[in-house]
Design an enzyme around this catalytic site. Structure first.
Site, PDB file in Angstrom:
ATOM      1  N   ARG A  33       0.854  -1.184   0.000  1.00 15.74           N
ATOM      2  CA  ARG A  33       0.000   0.000   0.000  1.00 15.74           C
ATOM      3  C   ARG A  33       0.893   1.238   0.000  1.00 15.74           C
ATOM      4  O   ARG A  33       1.857   1.329   0.766  1.00 15.74           O
ATOM      5  CB  ARG A  33      -0.908   0.028   1.241  1.00 15.74           C
ATOM      6  CG  ARG A  33      -2.066  -0.953   1.178  1.00 15.74           C
ATOM      7  CD  ARG A  33      -3.143  -0.450   0.234  1.00 15.74           C
ATOM      8  NE  ARG A  33      -4.319  -1.314   0.218  1.00 15.74           N
ATOM      9  CZ  ARG A  33      -4.555  -2.243  -0.683  1.00 15.74           C
ATOM     10  NH1 ARG A  33      -3.673  -2.455  -1.638  1.00 15.74           N
ATOM     11  NH2 ARG A  33      -5.664  -2.957  -0.639  1.00 15.74           N
ATOM     12  N   GLU A  89      -2.188   8.149  -5.726  1.00 18.05           N
ATOM     13  CA  GLU A  89      -2.115   7.471  -7.015  1.00 18.05           C
ATOM     14  C   GLU A  89      -3.017   8.190  -8.014  1.00 18.05           C
ATOM     15  O   GLU A  89      -4.189   8.417  -7.715  1.00 18.05           O
ATOM     16  CB  GLU A  89      -2.537   6.003  -6.889  1.00 18.05           C
ATOM     17  CG  GLU A  89      -1.520   5.166  -6.136  1.00 18.05           C
ATOM     18  CD  GLU A  89      -1.827   3.676  -6.179  1.00 18.05           C
ATOM     19  OE1 GLU A  89      -2.933   3.296  -6.643  1.00 18.05           O
ATOM     20  OE2 GLU A  89      -0.975   2.887  -5.746  1.00 18.05           O
ATOM     21  N   HIS A 127       0.688   0.228 -10.172  1.00 18.10           N
ATOM     22  CA  HIS A 127      -0.209  -0.643  -9.396  1.00 18.10           C
ATOM     23  C   HIS A 127      -0.620  -1.870 -10.216  1.00 18.10           C
ATOM     24  O   HIS A 127      -1.808  -2.143 -10.416  1.00 18.10           O
ATOM     25  CB  HIS A 127      -1.437   0.140  -8.934  1.00 18.10           C
ATOM     26  CG  HIS A 127      -2.039  -0.394  -7.666  1.00 18.10           C
ATOM     27  ND1 HIS A 127      -2.547   0.417  -6.685  1.00 18.10           N
ATOM     28  CD2 HIS A 127      -2.227  -1.669  -7.228  1.00 18.10           C
ATOM     29  CE1 HIS A 127      -3.013  -0.320  -5.694  1.00 18.10           C
ATOM     30  NE2 HIS A 127      -2.823  -1.592  -5.994  1.00 18.10           N
TER      31      HIS A 127
END
Length: 351
Positions: A260, A289, A308
């Site tokens: 994370r 993000e 990601h």
């Protein structure tokens, strides 16, 4: 009577794959009426809407499609309170996600609709990706690829000072020993690495019996050639990788994070890399993000950064569709669900 099912997919877990699984696994419950919906993710970003998070699609459109359906199976569709209000016949929702944050669980519970989800759906993919980041950053795969793309054949990476270690000759420190951390351990041991683990919530004997060694955090940071985060995001772990954390790491070591982004103080990591205290980093997650395009971290030659992607594999997509429809079948058959986000919505007795 037919069983009406809304299959809401995207370009990763497709509506067609969800529908195919419904045909294979739900035929015993009568004629099937399949309704498909395809969001534009990942070409358009997911977002927060009407009380749910990380969703893709228009909740008003989903609410119209969900009217009179018995089952919804979805990846990212926003299953909001309005959807539950519209879907008066809805019996169960199947989410292909490890955390069904795109579903209003409180509204589902109020409507008496159980929500199946898939914890650990991408653990193998995420574990492999973590090891891939370790190899990419230590062995200059990222920097070498960027150089070639820019028209440079950079023999400089044969200079001893710029070469990196082999995984099999490293001490690798893992912070967190959940399902992903345990699988990373198995992969690293196959390379011949020495694996150190810090996890205050896991019995040390479990870690030691797996072939790793349970250690305190300060020993791990001071000893490991590579440090990889696999901790859950909690108030306690938010920002745990900060300036103090990086200063305690072994000089010349590498940092990996595909857990994370919020676990890391990004500016502190940037400073540790800029100073040369850390040799490099492999990052798949960020806070926020996406990160700003001009962030100095992204331009560093010894940083491998990906958007990601750790959970993006064909196996994850197909297996998720197969498994979530299997959970719907189990519910329709027995009234039970292996992983239910709101167990109070399950019937008291089997149906």
């Amino acid at each position: 009577m037919s069983l009406r099912i809304l299959c809401a997919g995207d370009s990763f877990i497709t509506a067609d794959d969800l529908a195919d699984q419904c045909r294979q696994q739900l035929a015993e419950f009568g004629p099937l009426e399949l309704i498909t919906h395809v969001s534009r993710w990942p070409d358009e970003p997911m977002g927060d809407v009407d009380g749910v998070r990380e969703a893709a699609g228009d909740p008003a459109e989903i609410a119209v499609l969900a009217a009179d359906v018995d089952v919804i199976v979805t990846h990212l569709a926003p299953i909001t309170a309005a959807v539950f209000e519209s879907a008066g016949k809805l019996r169960v929702v199947g989410s292909t996600r490890g955390g069904p944050v795109n579903i209003d669980i409180a509204a589902a519970t109020e409507a008496g609709v159980p929500v199946a989800f898939l914890p650990g759906r991408n653990l193998s993919a995420a574990a492999e990706f973590a090891v891939g980041l370790m190899i990419a950053v230590t062995r200059n795969i990222g920097a070498g690829s960027r150089g070639l793309a820019d028209g440079r054949w950079e023999g400089k990476y044969y200079r001893y000072a710029l070469t990196g270690p082999e995984i099999g000759h490293c001490a690798v420190g893992l912070i967190g020993y959940g399902a992903i951390g345990a699988h990373v351990t198995r992969l690293l041991l196959a390379f011949g690495a020495k694996v150190l683990v810090y996890d205050p919530y896991t019995d040390a004997s479990k870690i030691d019996s797996a072939g790793a060694r349970s250690v305190a955090l300060d020993e791990l940071l001071a000893t490991a050639d590579i440090v990889s985060l696999h901790a859950r995001l909690t108030p306690e772990t938010t920002g745990m990788a900060d300036a103090t954390f990086f200063a305690a790491m072994k000089p010349g070591s590498f940092f990996i994070n595909n857990a994370r982004g919020e676990l890391v103080r990004t500016d502190d990591l940037t400073a540790a890399l800029t100073s040369g205290h850390l040799a490099g980093a492999g990052l798949d997650v960020f806070d926020p993000e996406p990160p700003p395009a001009d962030h100095p971290l992204l331009a560093m030659p010894r940083v491998v950064a990906t958007p990601h992607l750790a959970g993006a594999s064909q196996h994850v997509a197909h297996h998720s569709a197969e498994t979530v429809v299997g959970q719907v079948a189990l519910f329709l058959r027995t009234g039970t669900i292996a992983h239910c986000a709101n167990p109070s919505a399950l019937p008291v007795a089997s149906v």
